[in-house]
Motif scaffolding. Sequence first.
Motif, PDB file in Angstrom:
ATOM      1  N   GLY A 139       0.793  48.055  19.558  1.00 47.07           N
ATOM      2  CA  GLY A 139      -0.371  47.240  18.972  1.00 47.07           C
ATOM      3  C   GLY A 139      -1.458  48.184  17.932  1.00 47.07           C
ATOM      4  O   GLY A 139      -2.466  47.511  17.808  1.00 47.07           O
ATOM      5  N   VAL A 140      -0.879  49.492  18.085  1.00 50.67           N
ATOM      6  CA  VAL A 140      -1.917  50.405  17.452  1.00 50.67           C
ATOM      7  C   VAL A 140      -1.678  50.441  15.924  1.00 50.67           C
ATOM      8  O   VAL A 140      -0.467  50.392  15.523  1.00 50.67           O
ATOM      9  CB  VAL A 140      -1.738  51.924  17.907  1.00 50.67           C
TER      10      VAL A 140
ATOM     11  N   GLY B 143      -9.294  45.942  25.441  1.00 51.79           N
ATOM     12  CA  GLY B 143     -10.129  45.783  24.197  1.00 51.79           C
ATOM     13  C   GLY B 143     -11.078  47.160  24.087  1.00 51.79           C
ATOM     14  O   GLY B 143     -11.906  47.234  23.544  1.00 51.79           O
ATOM     15  N   LEU B 144     -10.849  48.297  25.151  1.00 51.78           N
ATOM     16  CA  LEU B 144     -11.835  49.222  25.389  1.00 51.78           C
ATOM     17  C   LEU B 144     -11.218  50.304  24.156  1.00 51.78           C
ATOM     18  O   LEU B 144     -12.328  51.203  23.547  1.00 51.78           O
ATOM     19  CB  LEU B 144     -11.766  49.817  26.528  1.00 51.78           C
ATOM     20  N   LEU B 145     -10.262  50.365  23.660  1.00 46.16           N
ATOM     21  CA  LEU B 145      -9.651  51.355  22.903  1.00 46.16           C
ATOM     22  C   LEU B 145      -9.495  50.687  21.539  1.00 46.16           C
ATOM     23  O   LEU B 145      -8.654  49.772  21.432  1.00 46.16           O
ATOM     24  CB  LEU B 145      -8.431  52.091  23.432  1.00 46.16           C
ATOM     25  N   ASP B 146      -9.746  51.159  20.486  1.00 46.89           N
ATOM     26  CA  ASP B 146      -9.794  50.661  18.982  1.00 46.89           C
ATOM     27  C   ASP B 146      -8.435  50.951  18.539  1.00 46.89           C
ATOM     28  O   ASP B 146      -8.119  52.150  18.211  1.00 46.89           O
ATOM     29  CB  ASP B 146     -10.903  50.780  18.060  1.00 46.89           C
TER      30      ASP B 146
ATOM     31  N   LYS C 258     -19.105  63.654  13.865  1.00 48.02           N
ATOM     32  CA  LYS C 258     -19.025  62.171  13.706  1.00 48.02           C
ATOM     33  C   LYS C 258     -18.993  61.823  15.000  1.00 48.02           C
ATOM     34  O   LYS C 258     -18.568  62.614  16.205  1.00 48.02           O
ATOM     35  CB  LYS C 258     -17.840  61.535  12.875  1.00 48.02           C
ATOM     36  N   PRO C 259     -19.151  60.448  15.527  1.00 47.17           N
ATOM     37  CA  PRO C 259     -18.601  60.086  17.041  1.00 47.17           C
ATOM     38  C   PRO C 259     -17.360  60.338  17.220  1.00 47.17           C
ATOM     39  O   PRO C 259     -16.464  59.939  16.387  1.00 47.17           O
ATOM     40  CB  PRO C 259     -19.251  58.585  16.851  1.00 47.17           C
ATOM     41  N   TYR C 260     -17.049  60.354  18.308  1.00 44.79           N
ATOM     42  CA  TYR C 260     -15.741  60.278  19.067  1.00 44.79           C
ATOM     43  C   TYR C 260     -15.980  59.872  20.472  1.00 44.79           C
ATOM     44  O   TYR C 260     -16.976  60.168  21.142  1.00 44.79           O
ATOM     45  CB  TYR C 260     -15.043  61.757  18.875  1.00 44.79           C
ATOM     46  N   LYS C 261     -14.959  59.290  20.843  1.00 44.34           N
ATOM     47  CA  LYS C 261     -14.775  58.412  22.434  1.00 44.34           C
ATOM     48  C   LYS C 261     -13.554  59.486  23.129  1.00 44.34           C
ATOM     49  O   LYS C 261     -12.633  59.469  22.844  1.00 44.34           O
ATOM     50  CB  LYS C 261     -14.390  57.238  22.419  1.00 44.34           C
TER      51      LYS C 261
ATOM     52  N   PRO D 152     -10.852  63.602  16.157  1.00 46.76           N
ATOM     53  CA  PRO D 152     -10.127  62.469  16.248  1.00 46.76           C
ATOM     54  C   PRO D 152     -11.097  61.452  16.673  1.00 46.76           C
ATOM     55  O   PRO D 152     -12.381  61.838  17.008  1.00 46.76           O
ATOM     56  CB  PRO D 152      -9.080  62.569  17.448  1.00 46.76           C
ATOM     57  N   ASP D 153     -10.990  60.116  16.514  1.00 43.95           N
ATOM     58  CA  ASP D 153     -11.748  59.037  16.790  1.00 43.95           C
ATOM     59  C   ASP D 153     -11.923  58.950  18.446  1.00 43.95           C
ATOM     60  O   ASP D 153     -12.868  58.354  19.062  1.00 43.95           O
ATOM     61  CB  ASP D 153     -11.633  57.711  16.211  1.00 43.95           C
ATOM     62  N   GLN D 154     -10.661  58.994  18.885  1.00 40.09           N
ATOM     63  CA  GLN D 154     -10.488  58.614  20.354  1.00 40.09           C
ATOM     64  C   GLN D 154      -9.557  59.682  20.983  1.00 40.09           C
ATOM     65  O   GLN D 154      -8.425  59.962  20.494  1.00 40.09           O
ATOM     66  CB  GLN D 154      -9.994  57.214  20.497  1.00 40.09           C
TER      67      GLN D 154
END
Length: 434
Positions: free
Chosen positions: A114-115, A389-392, A288-291, A256-258
């Motif tokens: 579902g990504v 829901g923790l990973l976008d 930029k932000p990353y998780k 990367p974002d995540q």
Amino acid sequence: MAAQTVESTTAGSATPVDLGPAAALSCRECGHRVPLGPVFACEECFGPLEIAYDFGVQSAADTEQLRKRIEAGPANIWRYAPLLPVPANVAEKPNINPGWTKLVKADNLARELGVDVGKLFVKDDSGNPTHSFKDRVVAQALEAARAFGFTTLSCSSTGNLAGAVGAAAARAGLRSCVFIPHDLEQGKVVMAAVYGGELVGIEGNYDDVNRFCSELIGDPAGEGWGFVNVNLRPYYAEGSKTLAYEICEQLGWRLPDQLVVPIASGSQLTKIDKGLQELIKLGLVADKPYKIFGAQAEGCSPVSVAYKAGHDVVRPQKPDTIAKSLAIGNPADGPYVLDIARRTGGAVEDVNDEQIVDAIRLLARTEGIFAETAGGVTVGVTKKLIESGLLDPALTTVVLNTGDGLKTLDAVADVGLTATIRPSLESFHEAGLA
């Protein structure tokens, strides 16, 4: 970038050695600095030591020159030699030369999870010489071992590291003697033993093996031995940064974002974060932000348990999981993993053995990547993070696969023939295969 030199401290040698941009060893806890050498603990507070650098980049022109130098470099980790504690001529020395592994755009897996299509990538480090990311850290440690005059390369290992040390030592013409838990997967035992070095099984788990190696360093029998993940650990750990470097370069010099990273000792995750921060400070990527999300097996999940409980310390566990490459019950970098997960807005999650096997098969079925159990952990945790829901699913996400599934065949031993037929069309149709 001025090269730093230190005096070799083993075997009575006083030969100057070149460790490139490495300037000193710095304590991660108190900041105390000591000269470069084969030490891993701070003499002031007993905190872990890590490499401090003088990269010599002071302007946009310096940054652009560095970028061009990297892009013109070899297709392995030595393209990043200007950012590692190695001499400038490192690529000319006999080494296993790992790295520059594939960053696979995993659209089929994305659809299953579902990504958003085009947003999910698998960094597949099974393509390294001994088929795991450990080749990166060992290649780096080998250069430190040479610099300090060690004659034997050693380690405590859950399997993959043993094979990487054996291969690197053979290539460099050094003796190797590595120590593993006595009950490792047979594939990893063979992979470590085939290179001709000594392979010693210790009765106990990885933490028992690691304690023994720490004792051997202080014994006269350990003189001249470079333990890649003990007295050479500050140098060894820097090899993990190259994963961060490669991911960003392969994304077109973008963060990367995540990221979803497996946790054994936790060092890989912390050094990936260090690598990303270095790229930002050097101007090679835009800030930029990353998780960063950590992934553990439920049967050895001390960091995940601490994260969910809101603790700052990690309580050791006795491992009981099929993901033996992650089975470190007392992870040295656990507290730092907690800090990074919280600072970046990530999390630490775990999956059970059944979920690990399901994830191995899912990755193989969707992307043709056969991951070892650690890869099943990261893919399984990714699925769990999306569902919670923790990973976008709309953000660029990189999932690490750190080893080859051929090393952990027992995990998927129930996979086999679809059917057995006679060599005839009639039998083919009877089996319902048309």
